[in-house]
Design a protein around this motif. Structure first.
Motif, short mmCIF file in Angstrom:
data_model
loop_
_atom_site.label_atom_id
_atom_site.label_comp_id
_atom_site.label_asym_id
_atom_site.label_seq_id
_atom_site.Cartn_x
_atom_site.Cartn_y
_atom_site.Cartn_z
N MET A 81 0.84 -1.19 0.00
CA MET A 81 0.00 0.00 0.00
C MET A 81 0.89 1.25 0.00
O MET A 81 2.00 1.23 0.50
CB MET A 81 -0.90 -0.04 1.24
N LEU A 82 0.37 2.31 -0.55
CA LEU A 82 1.13 3.55 -0.66
C LEU A 82 0.94 4.40 0.59
O LEU A 82 -0.15 4.48 1.14
CB LEU A 82 0.64 4.34 -1.88
N ASP A 83 2.03 5.04 1.03
CA ASP A 83 1.92 5.93 2.18
C ASP A 83 1.34 7.28 1.74
O ASP A 83 1.14 7.53 0.54
CB ASP A 83 3.27 6.09 2.89
N ASP A 84 1.07 8.13 2.72
CA ASP A 84 0.41 9.41 2.44
C ASP A 84 1.21 10.29 1.49
O ASP A 84 0.64 10.96 0.64
CB ASP A 84 0.15 10.17 3.75
N ARG A 85 2.54 10.31 1.62
CA ARG A 85 3.34 11.17 0.75
C ARG A 85 3.28 10.70 -0.70
O ARG A 85 3.13 11.50 -1.62
CB ARG A 85 4.79 11.23 1.23
N LYS A 86 3.36 9.40 -0.91
CA LYS A 86 3.27 8.89 -2.28
C LYS A 86 1.89 9.17 -2.88
O LYS A 86 1.77 9.48 -4.07
CB LYS A 86 3.61 7.40 -2.32
N LEU A 87 0.86 9.06 -2.07
CA LEU A 87 -0.48 9.41 -2.54
C LEU A 87 -0.57 10.89 -2.89
O LEU A 87 -1.18 11.26 -3.89
CB LEU A 87 -1.53 9.04 -1.49
N ALA A 88 0.08 11.75 -2.10
CA ALA A 88 0.09 13.18 -2.39
C ALA A 88 0.85 13.46 -3.68
O ALA A 88 0.44 14.31 -4.49
CB ALA A 88 0.72 13.96 -1.22
N VAL A 89 1.94 12.73 -3.92
CA VAL A 89 2.71 12.89 -5.16
C VAL A 89 1.86 12.45 -6.34
O VAL A 89 1.79 13.15 -7.36
CB VAL A 89 4.04 12.10 -5.09
N LEU A 90 1.16 11.33 -6.22
CA LEU A 90 0.29 10.86 -7.30
C LEU A 90 -0.81 11.87 -7.58
O LEU A 90 -1.10 12.19 -8.74
CB LEU A 90 -0.29 9.49 -6.98
N ARG A 91 -1.42 12.40 -6.52
CA ARG A 91 -2.47 13.41 -6.70
C ARG A 91 -1.93 14.61 -7.46
O ARG A 91 -2.55 15.09 -8.41
CB ARG A 91 -3.03 13.86 -5.35
N ALA A 92 -0.76 15.08 -7.08
CA ALA A 92 -0.15 16.24 -7.74
C ALA A 92 0.17 15.94 -9.21
O ALA A 92 -0.05 16.78 -10.08
CB ALA A 92 1.11 16.66 -6.99
N ILE A 93 0.67 14.74 -9.49
CA ILE A 93 0.97 14.36 -10.86
C ILE A 93 -0.30 14.36 -11.71
O ILE A 93 -0.33 14.92 -12.81
CB ILE A 93 1.68 12.98 -10.93
N VAL A 94 -1.35 13.74 -11.21
CA VAL A 94 -2.61 13.68 -11.97
C VAL A 94 -3.14 15.09 -12.20
O VAL A 94 -3.51 15.44 -13.33
CB VAL A 94 -3.65 12.79 -11.26
N GLU A 95 -3.19 15.91 -11.15
CA GLU A 95 -3.73 17.26 -11.30
C GLU A 95 -2.91 18.07 -12.31
O GLU A 95 -3.48 18.75 -13.17
CB GLU A 95 -3.76 17.97 -9.94
N ASP A 96 -1.58 18.02 -12.21
CA ASP A 96 -0.74 18.78 -13.14
C ASP A 96 -0.85 18.25 -14.56
O ASP A 96 -0.94 19.03 -15.51
CB ASP A 96 0.73 18.76 -12.69
N TYR A 97 -0.86 16.93 -14.71
CA TYR A 97 -0.94 16.36 -16.06
C TYR A 97 -2.28 16.70 -16.71
O TYR A 97 -2.33 17.05 -17.90
CB TYR A 97 -0.72 14.85 -16.03
N VAL A 98 -3.35 16.63 -15.96
CA VAL A 98 -4.67 16.94 -16.51
C VAL A 98 -4.74 18.41 -16.93
O VAL A 98 -5.31 18.74 -17.96
CB VAL A 98 -5.78 16.59 -15.50
N SER A 99 -4.11 19.29 -16.16
CA SER A 99 -4.19 20.71 -16.49
C SER A 99 -3.22 21.14 -17.59
O SER A 99 -3.49 22.07 -18.33
CB SER A 99 -4.00 21.58 -15.25
N THR A 100 -2.08 20.44 -17.75
CA THR A 100 -1.08 20.86 -18.73
C THR A 100 -0.94 19.92 -19.92
O THR A 100 -0.40 20.32 -20.95
CB THR A 100 0.31 20.98 -18.09
N ASN A 101 -1.36 18.68 -19.77
CA ASN A 101 -1.19 17.65 -20.79
C ASN A 101 0.30 17.45 -21.15
O ASN A 101 0.63 17.11 -22.28
CB ASN A 101 -2.01 17.94 -22.04
N GLU A 102 1.16 17.69 -20.18
CA GLU A 102 2.61 17.50 -20.33
C GLU A 102 3.10 16.58 -19.21
O GLU A 102 2.61 16.65 -18.08
CB GLU A 102 3.34 18.84 -20.20
N PRO A 103 4.10 15.73 -19.49
CA PRO A 103 4.68 14.91 -18.42
C PRO A 103 5.16 15.81 -17.27
O PRO A 103 5.64 16.91 -17.49
CB PRO A 103 5.85 14.21 -19.09
N VAL A 104 5.02 15.31 -16.05
CA VAL A 104 5.29 16.11 -14.86
C VAL A 104 6.61 15.66 -14.23
O VAL A 104 6.79 14.48 -13.93
CB VAL A 104 4.14 15.95 -13.84
N GLY A 105 7.51 16.62 -14.00
CA GLY A 105 8.80 16.34 -13.37
C GLY A 105 8.79 16.63 -11.88
O GLY A 105 7.92 17.33 -11.37
#
Length: 95
Positions: free
Chosen positions: A1-25
């Protein structure tokens, strides 16, 4: 299972990718989101997310993008639903 920080990173990646349509670094995540860790730590978390199939890297020098599995986890556990405002509710009812 993923810890809270990894879940926060995934959330940020999805939000940024959806808004920019660019891979997220990792540096972009640190700059845009208050994750409280270094880009190197984010890269380590991204490696774990990639190993578990939640994100992938389109090519070596790119950031990461969510996979179907990553989107599913986001929808099921990470997204927040805001209540409709009165105006939004009326617009839907009128439609």
């Amino acid at each position: 299972m993923l810890d809270d920080r990894k879940l926060a990173v995934l959330r940020a990646i999805v939000e940024d990718y959806v808004s920019t349509n660019e891979p997220v670094g990792s540096k972009a995540l640190v700059d845009r989101h208050n994750l409280g860790v270094s880009p190197a730590t984010i890269r380590n978390d991204m490696a774990v997310l990639e190993e578990q199939g939640y994100i992938h890297q389109p090519h070596t020098s790119a950031g990461r993008v969510p996979t179907d599995k990553g989107y599913r986890l986001f929808v099921d556990r990470l997204s927040t639903i805001k209540p409709l405002s009165g105006a939004e509710r009326r617009a839907i009812e009128t439609f």
